[in-house]
Design an enzyme around this catalytic site. Structure first.
Site, PDB file in Angstrom:
ATOM      1  N   GLY A  81      -5.728  -5.219  13.755  1.00 11.29           N
ATOM      2  CA  GLY A  81      -6.155  -5.593  12.402  1.00 11.29           C
ATOM      3  C   GLY A  81      -6.573  -7.053  12.317  1.00 11.29           C
ATOM      4  O   GLY A  81      -6.067  -7.902  13.044  1.00 11.29           O
ATOM      5  N   ARG A 145      -8.745  -0.796  17.704  1.00 12.75           N
ATOM      6  CA  ARG A 145      -7.345  -0.439  17.964  1.00 12.75           C
ATOM      7  C   ARG A 145      -7.154   0.381  19.241  1.00 12.75           C
ATOM      8  O   ARG A 145      -6.078   0.950  19.455  1.00 12.75           O
ATOM      9  CB  ARG A 145      -6.770   0.310  16.765  1.00 12.75           C
ATOM     10  CG  ARG A 145      -6.621  -0.555  15.506  1.00 12.75           C
ATOM     11  CD  ARG A 145      -5.610   0.024  14.542  1.00 12.75           C
ATOM     12  NE  ARG A 145      -5.482  -0.749  13.317  1.00 12.75           N
ATOM     13  CZ  ARG A 145      -4.686  -1.814  13.192  1.00 12.75           C
ATOM     14  NH1 ARG A 145      -3.980  -2.224  14.225  1.00 12.75           N
ATOM     15  NH2 ARG A 145      -4.613  -2.461  12.042  1.00 12.75           N
ATOM     16  N   ASP A 176       2.054  -4.922  20.444  1.00 10.27           N
ATOM     17  CA  ASP A 176       1.592  -3.907  21.398  1.00 10.27           C
ATOM     18  C   ASP A 176       0.506  -4.469  22.304  1.00 10.27           C
ATOM     19  O   ASP A 176       0.518  -4.244  23.518  1.00 10.27           O
ATOM     20  CB  ASP A 176       1.004  -2.693  20.662  1.00 10.27           C
ATOM     21  CG  ASP A 176       2.092  -1.752  20.202  1.00 10.27           C
ATOM     22  OD1 ASP A 176       3.246  -1.928  20.643  1.00 10.27           O
ATOM     23  OD2 ASP A 176       1.795  -0.855  19.394  1.00 10.27           O
ATOM     24  N   LYS A 202      -1.168 -12.672  17.331  1.00 11.85           N
ATOM     25  CA  LYS A 202      -1.877 -12.446  16.064  1.00 11.85           C
ATOM     26  C   LYS A 202      -1.208 -11.358  15.253  1.00 11.85           C
ATOM     27  O   LYS A 202      -0.736 -10.389  15.844  1.00 11.85           O
ATOM     28  CB  LYS A 202      -3.319 -12.005  16.397  1.00 11.85           C
ATOM     29  CG  LYS A 202      -4.110 -11.509  15.237  1.00 11.85           C
ATOM     30  CD  LYS A 202      -4.707 -10.109  15.443  1.00 11.85           C
ATOM     31  CE  LYS A 202      -3.687  -9.016  15.427  1.00 11.85           C
ATOM     32  NZ  LYS A 202      -4.209  -7.665  15.225  1.00 11.85           N
ATOM     33  N   THR A 203      -1.101 -11.473  14.001  1.00  9.70           N
ATOM     34  CA  THR A 203      -0.906 -10.410  13.014  1.00  9.70           C
ATOM     35  C   THR A 203      -0.452 -11.011  11.684  1.00  9.70           C
ATOM     36  O   THR A 203       0.431 -11.874  11.655  1.00  9.70           O
ATOM     37  CB  THR A 203       0.096  -9.295  13.428  1.00  9.70           C
ATOM     38  OG1 THR A 203       0.214  -8.383  12.328  1.00  9.70           O
ATOM     39  CG2 THR A 203       1.496  -9.768  13.768  1.00  9.70           C
ATOM     40  N   ASP A 205       1.211  -9.493   9.691  1.00 12.00           N
ATOM     41  CA  ASP A 205       2.508  -8.886   9.353  1.00 12.00           C
ATOM     42  C   ASP A 205       3.686  -9.818   9.648  1.00 12.00           C
ATOM     43  O   ASP A 205       4.777  -9.613   9.128  1.00 12.00           O
ATOM     44  CB  ASP A 205       2.717  -7.579  10.125  1.00 12.00           C
ATOM     45  CG  ASP A 205       1.658  -6.545   9.799  1.00 12.00           C
ATOM     46  OD1 ASP A 205       0.923  -6.739   8.808  1.00 12.00           O
ATOM     47  OD2 ASP A 205       1.559  -5.550  10.535  1.00 12.00           O
ATOM     48  N   GLU A 311       4.910  -2.699   2.048  1.00 14.48           N
ATOM     49  CA  GLU A 311       4.141  -1.502   2.420  1.00 14.48           C
ATOM     50  C   GLU A 311       4.997  -0.379   3.018  1.00 14.48           C
ATOM     51  O   GLU A 311       4.827   0.779   2.697  1.00 14.48           O
ATOM     52  CB  GLU A 311       3.065  -1.932   3.439  1.00 14.48           C
ATOM     53  CG  GLU A 311       2.192  -0.806   3.934  1.00 14.48           C
ATOM     54  CD  GLU A 311       1.105  -1.282   4.895  1.00 14.48           C
ATOM     55  OE1 GLU A 311       1.253  -2.334   5.532  1.00 14.48           O
ATOM     56  OE2 GLU A 311       0.092  -0.577   5.001  1.00 14.48           O
ATOM     57  N   ARG A 429      -6.763 -10.414   4.748  1.00 15.35           N
ATOM     58  CA  ARG A 429      -6.876 -10.397   6.214  1.00 15.35           C
ATOM     59  C   ARG A 429      -8.060 -11.190   6.743  1.00 15.35           C
ATOM     60  O   ARG A 429      -8.087 -11.578   7.913  1.00 15.35           O
ATOM     61  CB  ARG A 429      -6.957  -8.950   6.713  1.00 15.35           C
ATOM     62  CG  ARG A 429      -5.749  -8.132   6.339  1.00 15.35           C
ATOM     63  CD  ARG A 429      -5.571  -6.923   7.199  1.00 15.35           C
ATOM     64  NE  ARG A 429      -6.794  -6.158   7.391  1.00 15.35           N
ATOM     65  CZ  ARG A 429      -6.874  -5.074   8.141  1.00 15.35           C
ATOM     66  NH1 ARG A 429      -5.787  -4.637   8.768  1.00 15.35           N
ATOM     67  NH2 ARG A 429      -7.996  -4.416   8.281  1.00 15.35           N
TER      68      ARG A 429
HETATM   69  P1  FBP Z   1      -2.050  -5.503  13.108  1.00 13.47           P
HETATM   70  O1  FBP Z   1      -0.633  -5.092  13.310  1.00 13.47           O
HETATM   71  O2  FBP Z   1      -2.984  -4.895  14.063  1.00 13.47           O
HETATM   72  O3  FBP Z   1      -2.198  -7.000  13.056  1.00 13.47           O
HETATM   73  O4  FBP Z   1      -2.506  -4.977  11.666  1.00 13.47           O
HETATM   74  C1  FBP Z   1      -1.921  -5.384  10.496  1.00 13.47           C
HETATM   75  C2  FBP Z   1      -2.274  -4.513   9.317  1.00 13.47           C
HETATM   76  O5  FBP Z   1      -3.024  -5.258   8.380  1.00 13.47           O
HETATM   77  C3  FBP Z   1      -1.039  -3.922   8.656  1.00 13.47           C
HETATM   78  O6  FBP Z   1      -0.444  -4.815   7.740  1.00 13.47           O
HETATM   79  C4  FBP Z   1      -1.574  -2.680   8.012  1.00 13.47           C
HETATM   80  O7  FBP Z   1      -0.567  -1.710   7.855  1.00 13.47           O
HETATM   81  C5  FBP Z   1      -2.603  -2.225   8.995  1.00 13.47           C
HETATM   82  O8  FBP Z   1      -3.049  -3.376   9.675  1.00 13.47           O
HETATM   83  C6  FBP Z   1      -3.780  -1.531   8.358  1.00 13.47           C
HETATM   84  O9  FBP Z   1      -4.599  -1.053   9.366  1.00 13.47           O
HETATM   85  P2  FBP Z   1      -6.130  -0.657   9.226  1.00 13.47           P
HETATM   86  O10 FBP Z   1      -6.906  -1.916   9.400  1.00 13.47           O
HETATM   87  O11 FBP Z   1      -6.352   0.246  10.376  1.00 13.47           O
HETATM   88  O12 FBP Z   1      -6.332  -0.057   7.886  1.00 13.47           O
END
Ligand code: FBP
Length: 553
Positions: A81, A145, A176, A202-203, A205, A311, A429
């Site tokens: 993400g 992903r 991951d 990165k993230t 979250d 979430e 994001r």
């Molecule tokens: P990452 O763990 O890959 O950094 O993604 C974070 C995130 O924004 C989460 O908070 C959310 O649940 C998910 O990606 C949403 O994924 P998508 O972009 O596939 O809708």
């Protein structure tokens, strides 16, 4: 006419590097620290990573650069993400690579890890990179992903690297992706490919965090963006005084994002999934907890408020996850077709009633019909319920409305309960990275190249001391294997970087816990406003409250 904008102004921003990386490439040397070992399961991890396990922690410092002068061709991948600052990791990497040797090249593999396997890339140039400096998004090369995890994929990756003369790969991703970066590094080392692998954390979250990673990039900007919006809603709420706003925030399983937003804005309610799990709270108990705040505020004439919902919370409610598992079973294989063939909701409901245990049916029965139907509509490719798509902000407001109706009938509650719902996720994001994320990310990328230049592989680019001004940040690297333990995944023991959930004895949660009762009953909202990019450091360079509390500030 040339239109000036924050976008164009940000291209010119010069990100701040840690002091030790500021002296110019010729003046950066390595200081090796102690040998490392994994955080747990040492013997097993060592056996799985014979070439990359146990390496030394390193830091950079001012001194004669002794790295080997050779042409570097580096590949970079954005994984997962979007998170604000990703572009700056690429820019920092690019600048360090070109400053070391203008002949060096940076390949950006497009669309995430699949770009490496499919040999889909762009060779980055000054003109191209300059359009992305200090901007949000991952559109510089795109993300995806696809997981790089099998030996077949690694073998193809090795071939692609050989074809282009690639000497190192930088993987920018979450827990991951960095686990897989460590596995790829081991594969490349075991097969003498000569290709190094470096990871960057990165993230949004915030769940890629441990004693070596003080925070993942993107968390700062995303939480500030959500907090701005929550603050704005809170001010509207305190002006109109007629709605309870239920605001779900992204963050996957962990509640770091919700907790940080609560620390920044002081809402009346913020659920913390990890606490819900620890206390084994039921939906009814959570609804009562929120209803208590609504009732107390109503008694003071305040029929309005803010509730922040993480979430992933429903996954942490034991009875709800049991229900999900039963629904997955109920619709496994061809049974889903039988269910879908039923023409009316009444017939479907009867099918469900017959298939669920009494306990799960009791939970199912109290859900609003829209949520009940969502559980049967939104399925992933394996046919499982997609818990992240459940509108938990609506679920909880409906459950609270039921509680309040009962309290009204009993004469204890006399207020009004008007609700509005919001989901904050994608808004944050790709926001322009805060100065913190701009600086941190640029430093991570710059530092990643120094690790490459000094021949390290299987390392994570590490920038620490982050609650201090950037000049005092510490740049270095940590072996990825140090962060690993063994976990059960899909029925197998796997080496993984441990995901960090909110610690209930950690300082951020403790601070929240000490103040939340007052926030629940009174109006203590804080309005953080928009991220500031230009101006005094005390408003432009502030870190998250989480980081400040964790580092004792
Ligand atoms: P990452 O763990 O890959 O950094 O993604 C974070 C995130 O924004 C989460 O908070 C959310 O649940 C998910 O990606 C949403 O994924 P998508 O972009 O596939 O809708």
């Amino acid at each position: 006419m040339k239109i000036s904008s924050l976008q164009t102004a940000r291209y010119e921003y010069a990100p701040k590097l840690p002091g030790m990386l500021r002296n110019g490439i010729a003046d950066i040397c390595v200081k090796e620290g102690a040998d490392t070992q994994s955080v747990a399961d040492q013997e097993k991890i060592k056996a799985l990573f014979p070439n990359t396990y146990g390496k030394k922690e390193i830091t950079f410092q001012k001194g004669q650069n002794t790295s080997e002068a050779k042409k570097q061709v580096v590949g970079v991948i954005l994984s997962g993400g979007q998170a604000p600052g990703g572009h700056n990791v690429v820019c920092g990497l690019y600048d360090a690579l070109k400053a070391t040797n203008p002949e060096n090249e940076l390949y950006g593999f497009k669309g995430g890890p699949s770009g490496l396997i499919e040999d889909d890339y762009i060779v980055l140039t000054d003109d191209y990179v300059d359009q992305f400096r200090n901007t949000g998004g991952f559109d510089i090369i795109g993300s995806g992903r696809t997981k790089l995890e099998t030996n077949e994929q690694f073998a193809i990756a090795a071939e692609v690297c050989k074809k282009h003369g690639i000497t190192a790969i930088v993987i920018i991703g979450g827990d991951d992706s960095n686990t897989n970066a460590g596995i790829l590094a081991e594969y490349f080392a075991a097969n003498n490919t000569g290709v190094q692998v470096i990871g960057c954390p990165k993230t949004i979250d915030g769940d890629l965090k441990n004693e070596d990673i003080e925070c993942s990039f993107g968390f700062d900007t995303a939480t500030k963006t959500y907090s701005e919006i929550i603050g704005n809603i809170a001010r509207d709420c305190n002006s109109a005084k007629k709605y309870w706003h239920f605001i779900k925030v992204m963050g996957r399983s962990a509640s770091h994002v919700a907790l940080e937003c609560a620390l920044e804005t002081q809402p009346n309610i913020c659920l913390i999934s990890e606490e819900v799990a620890a206390k084994k709270m039921s939906l009814s108990q959570i609804a009562d907890y929120i209803a208590d705040s609504v009732e107390k505020r109503a008694a003071k004439g305040m029929n309005f408020g803010i509730a922040v919902i993480p979430e992933g919370v429903v996954e942490f409610v034991p009875e709800f996850s049991a229900l999900i598992q039963e629904i997955n079973e109920l619709l496994a294989g061809s049974k889903a077709d039988d269910f879908n063939a039923l023409p009316t909701w009444e017939e479907k409901y009867a099918f469900i009633e017959k298939g669920l245990t009494k306990e799960s049916m009791e939970v199912f029965a109290i859900l609003p019909q829209a949520i009940q139907q969502q559980l049967f509509l939104e399925r992933d490719p394996h046919g499982n319920v997609q818990v992240s798509l459940i509108e938990s902000e609506k679920l909880f407001s409906a459950l609270v409305a039921d509680k309040l109706a009962a309290r009204k009938a009993a004469g204890t509650y006399k207020g009004k309960f008007g609700t509005l719902h919001h989901f904050l996720g994608y808004e944050g994001r790709c926001a322009f990275p805060s100065n913190f994320d701009s600086d941190y990310c640029y430093s991570l990328g710059y530092n990643a190249f120094m690790l490459i230049q000094y021949g390290y592989t299987g390392y994570l680019s590490k920038i620490s001391n982050l609650s201090q001004p950037a000049n005092e940040w510490v740049a270095g690297g940590m072996p990825i294997t140090k962060m690993m333990n063994i976990e059960r995944r899909h029925g197998e023991d796997k080496p993984v970087i441990k995901k960090a959930l909110v610690e209930l004895d950690g300082k951020p949660f403790k601070y929240f816990e000490a103040h939340r009762d007052e926030w629940a009953e009174n109006t203590c909202f804080v309005y953080p406003g928009a991220i500031q990019y230009y101006g005094p450091a005390e408003v432009c360079d502030i870190t998250t409250v989480t980081l400040a509390l964790e580092q004792g500030k």
